[in-house]
Design a protein around this motif. Structure first.
Motif, PDB file in Angstrom:
ATOM      1  N   GLU A  42       0.834  -1.209   0.000  1.00  0.00           N
ATOM      2  CA  GLU A  42       0.000   0.000   0.000  1.00  0.00           C
ATOM      3  C   GLU A  42       0.867   1.256   0.000  1.00  0.00           C
ATOM      4  OE1 GLU A  42      -0.390  -2.531   2.162  1.00  0.00           O
ATOM      5  OE2 GLU A  42      -2.269  -3.401   1.441  1.00  0.00           O
ATOM      6  N   HIS A  43       1.935   1.222   0.780  1.00  0.00           N
ATOM      7  CA  HIS A  43       2.882   2.336   0.873  1.00  0.00           C
ATOM      8  C   HIS A  43       3.511   2.609  -0.493  1.00  0.00           C
ATOM      9  CE1 HIS A  43       5.832   4.877   2.952  1.00  0.00           C
ATOM     10  NE2 HIS A  43       6.786   4.234   2.306  1.00  0.00           N
ATOM     11  N   ARG A  46       0.816   3.935  -3.003  1.00  0.00           N
ATOM     12  CA  ARG A  46       0.496   5.351  -2.764  1.00  0.00           C
ATOM     13  C   ARG A  46       1.597   6.249  -3.324  1.00  0.00           C
ATOM     14  NH1 ARG A  46      -1.471   3.518   2.440  1.00  0.00           N
ATOM     15  NH2 ARG A  46       0.549   4.035   3.320  1.00  0.00           N
ATOM     16  N   TYR A 152      -3.020   3.580  -8.587  1.00  0.00           N
ATOM     17  CA  TYR A 152      -2.989   2.969  -7.252  1.00  0.00           C
ATOM     18  C   TYR A 152      -3.688   1.611  -7.286  1.00  0.00           C
ATOM     19  CZ  TYR A 152      -3.955   2.017  -2.369  1.00  0.00           C
ATOM     20  OH  TYR A 152      -4.051   1.403  -1.147  1.00  0.00           O
ATOM     21  N   TYR A 153      -4.900   1.600  -7.826  1.00  0.00           N
ATOM     22  CA  TYR A 153      -5.666   0.356  -7.825  1.00  0.00           C
ATOM     23  C   TYR A 153      -5.126  -0.678  -8.803  1.00  0.00           C
ATOM     24  CZ  TYR A 153      -8.956   2.383  -4.610  1.00  0.00           C
ATOM     25  OH  TYR A 153      -9.522   2.942  -3.499  1.00  0.00           O
ATOM     26  N   LEU A 156      -1.448  -1.876  -6.942  1.00  0.00           N
ATOM     27  CA  LEU A 156      -1.517  -2.576  -5.656  1.00  0.00           C
ATOM     28  C   LEU A 156      -1.536  -4.093  -5.821  1.00  0.00           C
ATOM     29  CD1 LEU A 156      -1.577  -2.230  -2.612  1.00  0.00           C
ATOM     30  CD2 LEU A 156      -4.050  -1.985  -2.753  1.00  0.00           C
ATOM     31  N   ARG A 160       1.609  -6.666  -4.815  1.00  0.00           N
ATOM     32  CA  ARG A 160       1.370  -7.811  -3.930  1.00  0.00           C
ATOM     33  C   ARG A 160       1.795  -9.111  -4.600  1.00  0.00           C
ATOM     34  NH1 ARG A 160      -4.471  -5.860  -1.735  1.00  0.00           N
ATOM     35  NH2 ARG A 160      -3.696  -4.619   0.009  1.00  0.00           N
TER      36      ARG A 160
END
Length: 180
Positions: A42-43, A46, A152-153, A156, A160
């Motif tokens: 997430e970091h 962002r 972002y979306y 992410l 991961r």
């Protein structure tokens, strides 16, 4: 008669692998550097979104500063933000900013597109200054917000997935003997 062959003249030594092209080595290096960046997915996402957002602005030289500032505010990775500002580079400046201008023009709903024909004098450039600047900045903000949130979306789950493929690195070895 015996001939001595020079090893340096042979095209490939049987023990050596052929060298990878330089660009492949550099891409692999950047891939591993990205995997080793500190922070949660997430970091990092962002930070990437902050850089993409600020890369949409026509403020050459300030994009990285804006990206790092936005990343600090949203608690994103600053290194990723600085790198992501390069979505606007010398190859993409003209199409990106022309698109941003078109979006700003459409959002403001002003009349026909201005003619960029008679821009011979400094006065004609100054007359168009606020009109063009406001359209460009509004379009850049809109496109930056949409692409920032979208990046972002999109990034992410990719981050991961990349992190889950990374080999597990444990801390110091633990004694797993059963004889205790």
């Amino acid at each position: 008669m015996t001939t001595i062959t020079d090893a340096s003249r042979s095209p490939q030594s049987p023990m050596r692998k052929p060298a990878k092209p330089r660009w492949k080595r550099q891409m692999r290096y950047l891939y591993w550097r990205f995997l080793r960046l500190q922070g949660s997915p997430e970091h990092l996402a962002r930070g990437l979104a902050s850089g993409v957002f600020s890369g949409c602005f026509p403020l050459f030289g300030f994009q990285i500063i804006i990206g790092v500032g936005v990343a600090t505010v949203v608690r994103g990775n600053r290194i990723t933000a600085a790198a992501a500002t390069w979505i606007s580079n010398p190859f993409t400046y003209v199409p990106l900013f022309a698109f941003n201008y078109q979006i700003g023009h459409w959002l403001l709903g002003s009349g026909p597109m201005p003619s960029f024909q008679d821009l011979d004098t400094l006065r004609s450039w100054m007359d168009m200054g606020t009109e063009v600047s406001s359209r460009l900045l509004l379009g850049s903000t809109t496109v930056g917000l949409i692409t920032g949130v979208g990046s972002y979306y999109l990034s992410l789950p990719l981050i991961r997935r990349m992190r889950s493929r990374r080999p597990f690195t444990a801390g110091p070895k633990q004694n797993l003997d059963v004889d205790n």
